[in-house]
Design a protein around this motif. Structure first.
Motif, PDB file in Angstrom:
ATOM      1  N   GLN A  78       0.831  -1.210   0.000  1.00  0.00           N
ATOM      2  CA  GLN A  78       0.000   0.000   0.000  1.00  0.00           C
ATOM      3  C   GLN A  78       0.861   1.255   0.000  1.00  0.00           C
ATOM      4  O   GLN A  78       0.567   2.223  -0.706  1.00  0.00           O
ATOM      5  CB  GLN A  78      -0.943   0.004   1.208  1.00  0.00           C
ATOM      6  N   TYR A  79       1.941   1.258   0.765  1.00  0.00           N
ATOM      7  CA  TYR A  79       2.845   2.415   0.801  1.00  0.00           C
ATOM      8  C   TYR A  79       3.421   2.669  -0.591  1.00  0.00           C
ATOM      9  O   TYR A  79       3.532   3.819  -1.021  1.00  0.00           O
ATOM     10  CB  TYR A  79       3.964   2.177   1.813  1.00  0.00           C
ATOM     11  N   THR A  80       3.787   1.605  -1.282  1.00  0.00           N
ATOM     12  CA  THR A  80       4.333   1.722  -2.630  1.00  0.00           C
ATOM     13  C   THR A  80       3.330   2.428  -3.540  1.00  0.00           C
ATOM     14  O   THR A  80       3.695   3.330  -4.305  1.00  0.00           O
ATOM     15  CB  THR A  80       4.686   0.324  -3.189  1.00  0.00           C
ATOM     16  N   LEU A  81       2.071   2.039  -3.437  1.00  0.00           N
ATOM     17  CA  LEU A  81       1.030   2.671  -4.253  1.00  0.00           C
ATOM     18  C   LEU A  81       0.825   4.134  -3.851  1.00  0.00           C
ATOM     19  O   LEU A  81       0.641   5.000  -4.718  1.00  0.00           O
ATOM     20  CB  LEU A  81      -0.278   1.889  -4.128  1.00  0.00           C
ATOM     21  N   ILE A  82       0.855   4.422  -2.572  1.00  0.00           N
ATOM     22  CA  ILE A  82       0.698   5.800  -2.083  1.00  0.00           C
ATOM     23  C   ILE A  82       1.792   6.705  -2.652  1.00  0.00           C
ATOM     24  O   ILE A  82       1.544   7.849  -3.010  1.00  0.00           O
ATOM     25  CB  ILE A  82       0.697   5.837  -0.536  1.00  0.00           C
ATOM     26  N   MET A 121       7.614  -7.538  -5.994  1.00  0.00           N
ATOM     27  CA  MET A 121       6.150  -7.610  -5.928  1.00  0.00           C
ATOM     28  C   MET A 121       5.531  -6.539  -6.805  1.00  0.00           C
ATOM     29  O   MET A 121       6.083  -5.446  -6.942  1.00  0.00           O
ATOM     30  CB  MET A 121       5.654  -7.471  -4.492  1.00  0.00           C
ATOM     31  N   ASP A 122       4.405  -6.884  -7.380  1.00  0.00           N
ATOM     32  CA  ASP A 122       3.536  -5.933  -8.054  1.00  0.00           C
ATOM     33  C   ASP A 122       2.621  -5.413  -6.952  1.00  0.00           C
ATOM     34  O   ASP A 122       1.757  -6.137  -6.453  1.00  0.00           O
ATOM     35  CB  ASP A 122       2.758  -6.638  -9.162  1.00  0.00           C
ATOM     36  N   ALA A 123       2.825  -4.168  -6.553  1.00  0.00           N
ATOM     37  CA  ALA A 123       2.135  -3.622  -5.381  1.00  0.00           C
ATOM     38  C   ALA A 123       0.618  -3.641  -5.525  1.00  0.00           C
ATOM     39  O   ALA A 123      -0.092  -3.911  -4.558  1.00  0.00           O
ATOM     40  CB  ALA A 123       2.627  -2.203  -5.106  1.00  0.00           C
ATOM     41  N   GLU A 124       0.117  -3.400  -6.716  1.00  0.00           N
ATOM     42  CA  GLU A 124      -1.328  -3.382  -6.914  1.00  0.00           C
ATOM     43  C   GLU A 124      -1.936  -4.765  -6.692  1.00  0.00           C
ATOM     44  O   GLU A 124      -2.979  -4.905  -6.039  1.00  0.00           O
ATOM     45  CB  GLU A 124      -1.647  -2.894  -8.328  1.00  0.00           C
ATOM     46  N   VAL A 125      -1.275  -5.787  -7.194  1.00  0.00           N
ATOM     47  CA  VAL A 125      -1.756  -7.158  -7.036  1.00  0.00           C
ATOM     48  C   VAL A 125      -1.710  -7.576  -5.565  1.00  0.00           C
ATOM     49  O   VAL A 125      -2.666  -8.149  -5.031  1.00  0.00           O
ATOM     50  CB  VAL A 125      -0.934  -8.136  -7.909  1.00  0.00           C
ATOM     51  N   VAL A 126      -0.611  -7.264  -4.892  1.00  0.00           N
ATOM     52  CA  VAL A 126      -0.457  -7.641  -3.481  1.00  0.00           C
ATOM     53  C   VAL A 126      -1.466  -6.891  -2.613  1.00  0.00           C
ATOM     54  O   VAL A 126      -2.103  -7.487  -1.737  1.00  0.00           O
ATOM     55  CB  VAL A 126       0.992  -7.413  -2.991  1.00  0.00           C
ATOM     56  N   ALA A 127      -1.648  -5.595  -2.856  1.00  0.00           N
ATOM     57  CA  ALA A 127      -2.605  -4.820  -2.059  1.00  0.00           C
ATOM     58  C   ALA A 127      -4.025  -5.357  -2.235  1.00  0.00           C
ATOM     59  O   ALA A 127      -4.788  -5.434  -1.267  1.00  0.00           O
ATOM     60  CB  ALA A 127      -2.539  -3.342  -2.431  1.00  0.00           C
ATOM     61  N   ALA A 128      -4.375  -5.754  -3.450  1.00  0.00           N
ATOM     62  CA  ALA A 128      -5.708  -6.318  -3.695  1.00  0.00           C
ATOM     63  C   ALA A 128      -5.873  -7.637  -2.957  1.00  0.00           C
ATOM     64  O   ALA A 128      -6.923  -7.903  -2.372  1.00  0.00           O
ATOM     65  CB  ALA A 128      -5.940  -6.508  -5.195  1.00  0.00           C
ATOM     66  N   ASP A 129      -4.830  -8.467  -2.956  1.00  0.00           N
ATOM     67  CA  ASP A 129      -4.875  -9.739  -2.242  1.00  0.00           C
ATOM     68  C   ASP A 129      -5.005  -9.512  -0.738  1.00  0.00           C
ATOM     69  O   ASP A 129      -5.751 -10.217  -0.058  1.00  0.00           O
ATOM     70  CB  ASP A 129      -3.625 -10.570  -2.563  1.00  0.00           C
ATOM     71  N   CYS A 130      -4.308  -8.511  -0.225  1.00  0.00           N
ATOM     72  CA  CYS A 130      -4.398  -8.183   1.205  1.00  0.00           C
ATOM     73  C   CYS A 130      -5.823  -7.772   1.571  1.00  0.00           C
ATOM     74  O   CYS A 130      -6.358  -8.208   2.594  1.00  0.00           O
ATOM     75  CB  CYS A 130      -3.429  -7.067   1.555  1.00  0.00           C
ATOM     76  N   ALA A 131      -6.442  -6.936   0.735  1.00  0.00           N
ATOM     77  CA  ALA A 131      -7.815  -6.515   0.981  1.00  0.00           C
ATOM     78  C   ALA A 131      -8.748  -7.717   0.981  1.00  0.00           C
ATOM     79  O   ALA A 131      -9.632  -7.826   1.839  1.00  0.00           O
ATOM     80  CB  ALA A 131      -8.251  -5.479  -0.059  1.00  0.00           C
ATOM     81  N   GLU A 132      -8.545  -8.621   0.035  1.00  0.00           N
ATOM     82  CA  GLU A 132      -9.389  -9.816  -0.060  1.00  0.00           C
ATOM     83  C   GLU A 132      -9.241 -10.702   1.185  1.00  0.00           C
ATOM     84  O   GLU A 132     -10.206 -11.321   1.637  1.00  0.00           O
ATOM     85  CB  GLU A 132      -9.003 -10.610  -1.309  1.00  0.00           C
ATOM     86  N   GLN A 133      -8.023 -10.754   1.734  1.00  0.00           N
ATOM     87  CA  GLN A 133      -7.774 -11.575   2.913  1.00  0.00           C
ATOM     88  C   GLN A 133      -8.084 -10.846   4.223  1.00  0.00           C
ATOM     89  O   GLN A 133      -7.996 -11.440   5.289  1.00  0.00           O
ATOM     90  CB  GLN A 133      -6.305 -12.024   2.941  1.00  0.00           C
ATOM     91  N   GLY A 134      -8.416  -9.566   4.157  1.00  0.00           N
ATOM     92  CA  GLY A 134      -8.745  -8.813   5.352  1.00  0.00           C
ATOM     93  C   GLY A 134      -7.542  -8.344   6.138  1.00  0.00           C
ATOM     94  O   GLY A 134      -7.639  -8.046   7.333  1.00  0.00           O
ATOM     95  N   ILE A 135      -6.392  -8.255   5.487  1.00  0.00           N
ATOM     96  CA  ILE A 135      -5.185  -7.771   6.148  1.00  0.00           C
ATOM     97  C   ILE A 135      -5.100  -6.269   5.914  1.00  0.00           C
ATOM     98  O   ILE A 135      -5.072  -5.826   4.766  1.00  0.00           O
ATOM     99  CB  ILE A 135      -3.921  -8.470   5.606  1.00  0.00           C
ATOM    100  N   PRO A 136      -5.057  -5.468   6.972  1.00  0.00           N
ATOM    101  CA  PRO A 136      -4.999  -4.009   6.785  1.00  0.00           C
ATOM    102  C   PRO A 136      -3.662  -3.574   6.193  1.00  0.00           C
ATOM    103  O   PRO A 136      -2.659  -4.267   6.298  1.00  0.00           O
ATOM    104  CB  PRO A 136      -5.192  -3.461   8.197  1.00  0.00           C
ATOM    105  N   THR A 137      -3.684  -2.374   5.595  1.00  0.00           N
ATOM    106  CA  THR A 137      -2.473  -1.794   5.029  1.00  0.00           C
ATOM    107  C   THR A 137      -2.213  -0.460   5.706  1.00  0.00           C
ATOM    108  O   THR A 137      -2.844  -0.146   6.711  1.00  0.00           O
ATOM    109  CB  THR A 137      -2.630  -1.641   3.500  1.00  0.00           C
ATOM    110  N   VAL A 138      -1.328   0.339   5.156  1.00  0.00           N
ATOM    111  CA  VAL A 138      -0.954   1.626   5.762  1.00  0.00           C
ATOM    112  C   VAL A 138      -2.180   2.495   5.934  1.00  0.00           C
ATOM    113  O   VAL A 138      -3.027   2.563   5.085  1.00  0.00           O
ATOM    114  CB  VAL A 138       0.092   2.347   4.885  1.00  0.00           C
TER     115      VAL A 138
END
Length: 138
Positions: A78-82, A121-138
């Motif tokens: 998420q930080y990478t995307l920000i 890592m592709d930050a967009e793909v990882v952030a989407a996977d985190c959201a799907e798994q319910g893991i919070p980001t920055v």
């Protein structure tokens, strides 16, 4: 049948499968319900250099090192995307647990283009996977 062999693939195979399936204990705990018991306690981000970032995360209820490392990776994505970048490369993650409180200290490089290295890592793909798994980001 030729050769005198009988062949009953459905009946015999299905019965064996049902017997084996009946032996597995049903704990009633799914990955989603386990993750719901995690307590994500926050992310601290430190810019070490223009493209080098340190993430410190804390959580309770982790099943092990991988859960808290995943939390740090989600924060990095998420930080990478920000920052307006699309990619990151994992440098290192140190994990420790003390009295049920898990800490991860992770370092990533962030960049607009796919960096060299094996742990990218592709930050967009990882952030989407985190959201799907319910893991919070920055």
């Amino acid at each position: 049948m030729p050769g005198g062999r009988s062949f009953r693939p459905v009946a015999g195979g299905l019965a064996a499968l049902l017997v084996v399936a009946g032996c597995a204990p049903d704990t009633g705990v799914t990955q989603d319900s386990q993750r719901a018991s995690f307590e994500y306690l926050g992310v601290e981000t430190r810019l070490l250099d223009e493209d080098l970032v340190n993430f410190r995360v804390e959580m309770r209820g982790a099943r092990g090192r991988e859960d808290v490392a995943d939390y740090a990776e989600c924060a990095a994505a998420q930080y990478t995307l920000i920052r307006g970048y699309g990619f990151a490369r994992h440098v290192r993650t140190n994990v420790q647990e003390e009295a049920g409180l898990w800490h991860a200290d992770a370092v990533y490089t962030v960049s607009p283009a796919l960096p060299r290295g094996v742990q990218t890592m592709d930050a967009e793909v990882v952030a989407a996977d985190c959201a799907e798994q319910g893991i919070p980001t920055v």
